[in-house]
Scaffold this active site. Structure first.
Site, PDB file in Angstrom:
ATOM      1  N   GLN A 143       0.827  -1.216   0.000  1.00 48.65           N
ATOM      2  CA  GLN A 143       0.000   0.000   0.000  1.00 48.65           C
ATOM      3  C   GLN A 143       0.862   1.268   0.000  1.00 48.65           C
ATOM      4  N   ASP A 144       1.769   1.384   0.970  1.00 45.62           N
ATOM      5  CA  ASP A 144       2.544   2.624   1.099  1.00 45.62           C
ATOM      6  C   ASP A 144       3.550   2.761  -0.030  1.00 45.62           C
ATOM      7  N   ASP A 161      15.201  -8.959  -1.549  1.00 41.71           N
ATOM      8  CA  ASP A 161      14.427  -9.700  -0.551  1.00 41.71           C
ATOM      9  C   ASP A 161      15.065  -9.446   0.813  1.00 41.71           C
ATOM     10  N   HIS A 164      -2.714   3.498   8.977  1.00 37.18           N
ATOM     11  CA  HIS A 164      -3.165   4.330   7.857  1.00 37.18           C
ATOM     12  C   HIS A 164      -3.696   3.412   6.764  1.00 37.18           C
ATOM     13  N   LYS A 199      10.106  -4.985  14.814  1.00 39.91           N
ATOM     14  CA  LYS A 199      10.143  -3.586  14.385  1.00 39.91           C
ATOM     15  C   LYS A 199      10.894  -2.718  15.404  1.00 39.91           C
ATOM     16  N   SER A 257       3.721  -7.402   7.424  1.00 34.86           N
ATOM     17  CA  SER A 257       3.147  -6.298   8.200  1.00 34.86           C
ATOM     18  C   SER A 257       1.862  -6.653   8.950  1.00 34.86           C
ATOM     19  N   LEU A 276      10.113   0.111   3.308  1.00 31.37           N
ATOM     20  CA  LEU A 276       8.692  -0.142   3.598  1.00 31.37           C
ATOM     21  C   LEU A 276       8.369  -1.628   3.568  1.00 31.37           C
ATOM     22  N   ALA A 277       9.308  -2.451   3.161  1.00 27.80           N
ATOM     23  CA  ALA A 277       9.040  -3.890   3.069  1.00 27.80           C
ATOM     24  C   ALA A 277       8.934  -4.490   4.466  1.00 27.80           C
ATOM     25  N   ALA A 278       7.994  -5.383   4.633  1.00 34.23           N
ATOM     26  CA  ALA A 278       7.834  -6.091   5.916  1.00 34.23           C
ATOM     27  C   ALA A 278       6.720  -7.107   5.790  1.00 34.23           C
ATOM     28  N   GLU A 298       2.894  -0.102  16.818  1.00 35.84           N
ATOM     29  CA  GLU A 298       2.986  -1.390  17.516  1.00 35.84           C
ATOM     30  C   GLU A 298       4.224  -1.458  18.412  1.00 35.84           C
ATOM     31  N   THR A 328       6.460   1.795  13.715  1.00 35.97           N
ATOM     32  CA  THR A 328       5.025   1.585  13.871  1.00 35.97           C
ATOM     33  C   THR A 328       4.538   1.839  15.292  1.00 35.97           C
ATOM     34  N   TYR A 369       5.821  -9.108  15.643  1.00 36.39           N
ATOM     35  CA  TYR A 369       5.947  -7.985  14.698  1.00 36.39           C
ATOM     36  C   TYR A 369       6.483  -6.747  15.425  1.00 36.39           C
TER      37      TYR A 369
HETATM   38  P1  NAP Z   1       1.961  -3.939   3.023  1.00 40.10           P
HETATM   39  O1  NAP Z   1       0.873  -3.412   2.141  1.00 40.10           O
HETATM   40  O2  NAP Z   1       1.760  -5.188   3.764  1.00 40.10           O
HETATM   41  O3  NAP Z   1       3.266  -4.093   2.082  1.00 40.10           O
HETATM   42  C1  NAP Z   1       4.384  -4.800   2.516  1.00 40.10           C
HETATM   43  C2  NAP Z   1       5.397  -4.871   1.376  1.00 40.10           C
HETATM   44  O4  NAP Z   1       6.546  -5.577   1.851  1.00 40.10           O
HETATM   45  C3  NAP Z   1       4.911  -5.611   0.129  1.00 40.10           C
HETATM   46  O5  NAP Z   1       5.408  -4.962  -1.011  1.00 40.10           O
HETATM   47  C4  NAP Z   1       5.572  -6.977   0.263  1.00 40.10           C
HETATM   48  O6  NAP Z   1       5.819  -7.617  -0.970  1.00 40.10           O
HETATM   49  C5  NAP Z   1       6.891  -6.558   0.874  1.00 40.10           C
HETATM   50  N1  NAP Z   1       7.613  -7.662   1.514  1.00 40.10           N
HETATM   51  C6  NAP Z   1       7.133  -8.534   2.439  1.00 40.10           C
HETATM   52  N2  NAP Z   1       8.098  -9.408   2.797  1.00 40.10           N
HETATM   53  C7  NAP Z   1       9.201  -9.083   2.062  1.00 40.10           C
HETATM   54  C8  NAP Z   1      10.509  -9.611   1.987  1.00 40.10           C
HETATM   55  N3  NAP Z   1      10.889 -10.672   2.680  1.00 40.10           N
HETATM   56  N4  NAP Z   1      11.400  -9.010   1.128  1.00 40.10           N
HETATM   57  C9  NAP Z   1      11.021  -7.954   0.380  1.00 40.10           C
HETATM   58  N5  NAP Z   1       9.784  -7.405   0.412  1.00 40.10           N
HETATM   59  C10 NAP Z   1       8.887  -7.969   1.255  1.00 40.10           C
HETATM   60  O7  NAP Z   1       2.399  -2.834   4.082  1.00 40.10           O
HETATM   61  P2  NAP Z   1       2.068  -1.265   4.124  1.00 40.10           P
HETATM   62  O8  NAP Z   1       0.762  -1.076   4.790  1.00 40.10           O
HETATM   63  O9  NAP Z   1       2.339  -0.681   2.795  1.00 40.10           O
HETATM   64  O10 NAP Z   1       3.159  -0.774   5.179  1.00 40.10           O
HETATM   65  C11 NAP Z   1       4.444  -0.341   4.745  1.00 40.10           C
HETATM   66  C12 NAP Z   1       5.414  -0.438   5.910  1.00 40.10           C
HETATM   67  O11 NAP Z   1       4.975   0.373   6.984  1.00 40.10           O
HETATM   68  C13 NAP Z   1       5.561  -1.851   6.497  1.00 40.10           C
HETATM   69  O12 NAP Z   1       6.899  -1.988   6.908  1.00 40.10           O
HETATM   70  C14 NAP Z   1       4.656  -1.828   7.711  1.00 40.10           C
HETATM   71  O13 NAP Z   1       5.108  -2.759   8.677  1.00 40.10           O
HETATM   72  C15 NAP Z   1       4.811  -0.403   8.160  1.00 40.10           C
HETATM   73  N6  NAP Z   1       3.661   0.190   8.845  1.00 40.10           N
HETATM   74  C16 NAP Z   1       2.436   0.164   8.262  1.00 40.10           C
HETATM   75  C17 NAP Z   1       1.382   0.799   8.887  1.00 40.10           C
HETATM   76  C18 NAP Z   1       0.007   0.836   8.268  1.00 40.10           C
HETATM   77  O14 NAP Z   1      -0.942   1.174   8.988  1.00 40.10           O
HETATM   78  N7  NAP Z   1      -0.132   0.567   6.980  1.00 40.10           N
HETATM   79  C19 NAP Z   1       1.592   1.462  10.109  1.00 40.10           C
HETATM   80  C20 NAP Z   1       2.871   1.482  10.646  1.00 40.10           C
HETATM   81  C21 NAP Z   1       3.907   0.858   9.992  1.00 40.10           C
HETATM   82  P3  NAP Z   1       4.823  -8.716  -1.618  1.00 40.10           P
HETATM   83  O15 NAP Z   1       3.927  -7.938  -2.530  1.00 40.10           O
HETATM   84  O16 NAP Z   1       5.750  -9.627  -2.337  1.00 40.10           O
HETATM   85  O17 NAP Z   1       4.098  -9.390  -0.499  1.00 40.10           O
HETATM   86  O1  F7E Z   2      -6.321  -4.516  13.181  1.00 34.54           O
HETATM   87  C1  F7E Z   2      -9.190  -5.387  15.377  1.00 34.54           C
HETATM   88  C2  F7E Z   2      -7.831  -5.912  15.789  1.00 34.54           C
HETATM   89  O2  F7E Z   2      -5.221  -5.917  11.444  1.00 34.54           O
HETATM   90  C3  F7E Z   2      -6.828  -3.341  13.740  1.00 34.54           C
HETATM   91  C4  F7E Z   2      -0.674  -2.915  10.353  1.00 34.54           C
HETATM   92  O3  F7E Z   2      -0.585  -2.062   9.260  1.00 34.54           O
HETATM   93  O4  F7E Z   2      -1.338  -1.150  11.836  1.00 34.54           O
HETATM   94  C5  F7E Z   2      -1.733  -2.418  11.320  1.00 34.54           C
HETATM   95  O5  F7E Z   2      -1.852  -3.362  12.359  1.00 34.54           O
HETATM   96  C6  F7E Z   2      -7.704  -3.657  14.941  1.00 34.54           C
HETATM   97  C7  F7E Z   2      -7.071  -4.600  15.965  1.00 34.54           C
HETATM   98  O6  F7E Z   2      -4.309  -3.629  12.002  1.00 34.54           O
HETATM   99  C8  F7E Z   2     -10.774  -7.850  13.242  1.00 34.54           C
HETATM  100  O7  F7E Z   2      -7.932  -6.666  16.977  1.00 34.54           O
HETATM  101  C9  F7E Z   2     -11.283  -6.737  15.032  1.00 34.54           C
HETATM  102  O8  F7E Z   2      -7.336  -4.089  17.265  1.00 34.54           O
HETATM  103  O9  F7E Z   2      -6.387  -3.780  10.750  1.00 34.54           O
HETATM  104  P1  F7E Z   2      -5.592  -4.524  11.753  1.00 34.54           P
HETATM  105  P2  F7E Z   2      -3.203  -3.609  13.180  1.00 34.54           P
HETATM  106  O10 F7E Z   2      -3.066  -4.914  13.838  1.00 34.54           O
HETATM  107  O11 F7E Z   2      -3.487  -2.431  14.036  1.00 34.54           O
HETATM  108  C10 F7E Z   2      -0.090  -1.143  12.562  1.00 34.54           C
HETATM  109  C11 F7E Z   2       0.188   0.269  13.001  1.00 34.54           C
HETATM  110  C12 F7E Z   2       1.013  -1.764  11.796  1.00 34.54           C
HETATM  111  O12 F7E Z   2       2.176  -1.401  11.951  1.00 34.54           O
HETATM  112  C13 F7E Z   2       0.685  -3.005  11.041  1.00 34.54           C
HETATM  113  O13 F7E Z   2       1.680  -3.253  10.050  1.00 34.54           O
HETATM  114  O14 F7E Z   2      -8.877  -4.310  14.488  1.00 34.54           O
HETATM  115  N1  F7E Z   2     -10.030  -6.357  14.668  1.00 34.54           N
HETATM  116  N2  F7E Z   2     -11.756  -7.654  14.176  1.00 34.54           N
HETATM  117  C14 F7E Z   2      -9.680  -7.023  13.564  1.00 34.54           C
HETATM  118  N3  F7E Z   2      -8.561  -6.998  12.822  1.00 34.54           N
HETATM  119  C15 F7E Z   2      -8.501  -7.788  11.720  1.00 34.54           C
HETATM  120  N4  F7E Z   2      -7.402  -7.750  10.934  1.00 34.54           N
HETATM  121  N5  F7E Z   2      -9.542  -8.622  11.374  1.00 34.54           N
HETATM  122  C16 F7E Z   2     -10.715  -8.681  12.099  1.00 34.54           C
HETATM  123  O15 F7E Z   2     -11.635  -9.422  11.762  1.00 34.54           O
END
Ligand code: NAP
Ligand code: F7E
Length: 345
Positions: A14-15, A60, A181, A155, A86, A82-84, A129, A127, A151
């Site tokens: 996504q990001d 990778d 986000h 991180k 996640s 940004l890879a993880a 987290e 994050t 996770y």
């Molecule tokens: P995402 O949609 O899950 O994307 C993760 C990316 O990492 C994908 O391109 C995935 O590739 C790649 N990846 C996974 N394992 C890999 C590996 N072993 N080597 C190389 N690439 C790999 O995550 P996102 O929401 O865009 O988030 C971007 C970053 O911000 C992540 O590090 C996440 O942990 C962090 N983060 C996200 C949030 C959020 O709310 N979105 C909040 C805080 C931090 P594939 O397409 O091959 O799977």
């Molecule tokens: O859960 C509750 C669940 O999986 C949000 C990642 O991007 O943000 C993300 O992690 C909340 C939690 O995101 C369901 O218990 C209820 O309280 O959308 P989520 P996350 O775990 O907060 C952080 C900042 C990152 O860094 C991560 O990479 O929603 N919840 N019912 C549920 N969650 C899911 N997935 N599915 C349910 O059915």
């Protein structure tokens, strides 16, 4: 502004997709780190119409050689890691993998920058987290970390390594501690997108019921397209530092469901309690939502909600999109995709 060569790991996520779009729009060259099995996962880049404009590199996080090669050969001006793996919930099923990819993988990048390209400015995707079972609320850059998942722990290792390479080796190594986000490009296992996709399918008669975990869990949700702007501001700032990006507001999963249900033309009414709770459409009695304990997690004692004051003050960054507006963007995108049979993630 000088045109930069920018390496983005996690380009298919996504990001990665939103950041690449911004960078290309700014005239920069984007090198996209792709692991071998990412082939065929370019849907987000295609949706933003940028898939053909990226120079892909094989990278990778599990393969140190691929990281060294990518950085040594390209010596980028900026690198956004940004890879993880996640998905927090899934990290309990693969704790060693997550530790290696999300934790050690970041160290490999820092080491390769130190050795082969020390002028590269680095961004680490930290994050909320890291705060895990937080002791105070809201959380800022100075709040104590207390991760509660593999996770979060991986991180935190990456976060501290980034800080150490900044302070010990003098790298321009930054972190963004980002709260949740979301966007129409969010992976469908995350709760907001799971909800918008399921309610679009239910409205179009393609799904019966949506199964969720804890409806009373709360998150600080912002719009991903705005958060990637914040990443660039962090990297282009005068000094390398850590910044929290967040909205400063929380909402429950229940409130998000209610908001999206209305957009889907339903009037949701809750009945029962705990695992027996259900959400029914008041007019038809259709069971829209059911609680499934499989999706439950340990409940947080203190809310995760960010204090983005430092980013506002020093970078001029703020989150602008309200949760109802974000929900509408996401629901409309999913409704269109389901209607045209083009749902791909
Ligand atoms: P995402 O949609 O899950 O994307 C993760 C990316 O990492 C994908 O391109 C995935 O590739 C790649 N990846 C996974 N394992 C890999 C590996 N072993 N080597 C190389 N690439 C790999 O995550 P996102 O929401 O865009 O988030 C971007 C970053 O911000 C992540 O590090 C996440 O942990 C962090 N983060 C996200 C949030 C959020 O709310 N979105 C909040 C805080 C931090 P594939 O397409 O091959 O799977
Ligand atoms: O859960 C509750 C669940 O999986 C949000 C990642 O991007 O943000 C993300 O992690 C909340 C939690 O995101 C369901 O218990 C209820 O309280 O959308 P989520 P996350 O775990 O907060 C952080 C900042 C990152 O860094 C991560 O990479 O929603 N919840 N019912 C549920 N969650 C899911 N997935 N599915 C349910 O059915």
């Amino acid at each position: 502004m000088t045109k930069k060569k920018v390496l983005v790991t996690g380009i298919t996520g996504q990001d990665g997709a939103y950041l690449a779009k911004n960078l290309l729009d700014g005239g920069h060259t984007v090198l996209g780190g792709l692991r071998r099995n990412s082939e065929g996962k370019h849907h987000r880049l295609k949706e933003l119409r940028i898939a053909e404009r990226i120079n892909y590199l094989e990278l990778d996080l599990m393969d140190q050689e691929s990281i060294i090669r990518s950085i040594k050969e390209t010596r980028p001006d900026e690198l956004y890691n940004l890879a993880a793996q996640s998905f927090v919930h899934a990290s309990w099923n693969c704790p060693a993998y997550v530790s290696q990819a999300d934790g050690l993988g970041t160290l490999y990048i820092l080491e390769a920058i130190r050795t082969h390209s020390p002028e590269t400015r680095f961004y680490q995707a930290s994050t909320s987290e890291l705060f895990g079972n937080a002791q105070v609320s809201p959380q800022s850059e100075t709040t104590q970390f207390n991760p509660r998942s593999p996770y979060g722990v991986a991180k935190l290792y990456a976060h501290w390594m980034t800080k150490n390479y900044r302070e010990f080796h003098g790298l321009f190594a930054t972190t963004g501690i980002l709260f949740n986000h979301e966007s129409p490009l969010r992976g469908s296992q995350f709760v907001t997108r799971k909800i918008t996709l399921a309610l679009a399918r239910i409205a179009l008669g393609q799904q019966q019921t949506l199964e969720l975990g804890n409806l009373d869990a709360q998150r600080d949700w912002g719009y991903a397209a705005e958060y990637v702007d914040g990443m660039t501001s962090i990297v282009r700032n005068g000094t390398a530092e850590d910044y929290v990006l967040a909205t400063g507001k929380t909402h429950t999963i229940r409130a998000f469901v209610e908001c999206v249900s209305k957009m889907a033309g339903f009037e949701i009414e809750w009945s029962g309690q705990g695992e027996a709770e259900e959400g029914l459409d008041r007019r038809t009695g259709q069971k829209l939502v059911r609680v499934n304990p499989e999706f439950f997690r340990e409940t947080e004692k203190i809310q995760l909600v960010g204090n983005p004051a430092k980013a506002r003050r020093e970078l001029g960054w703020t989150s602008r999109t309200s949760l109802p507006d974000l929900a509408e963007l996401m629901f409309k995108a999913d409704y269109d995709r389901v209607s045209t049979n083009s749902v791909y993630f």
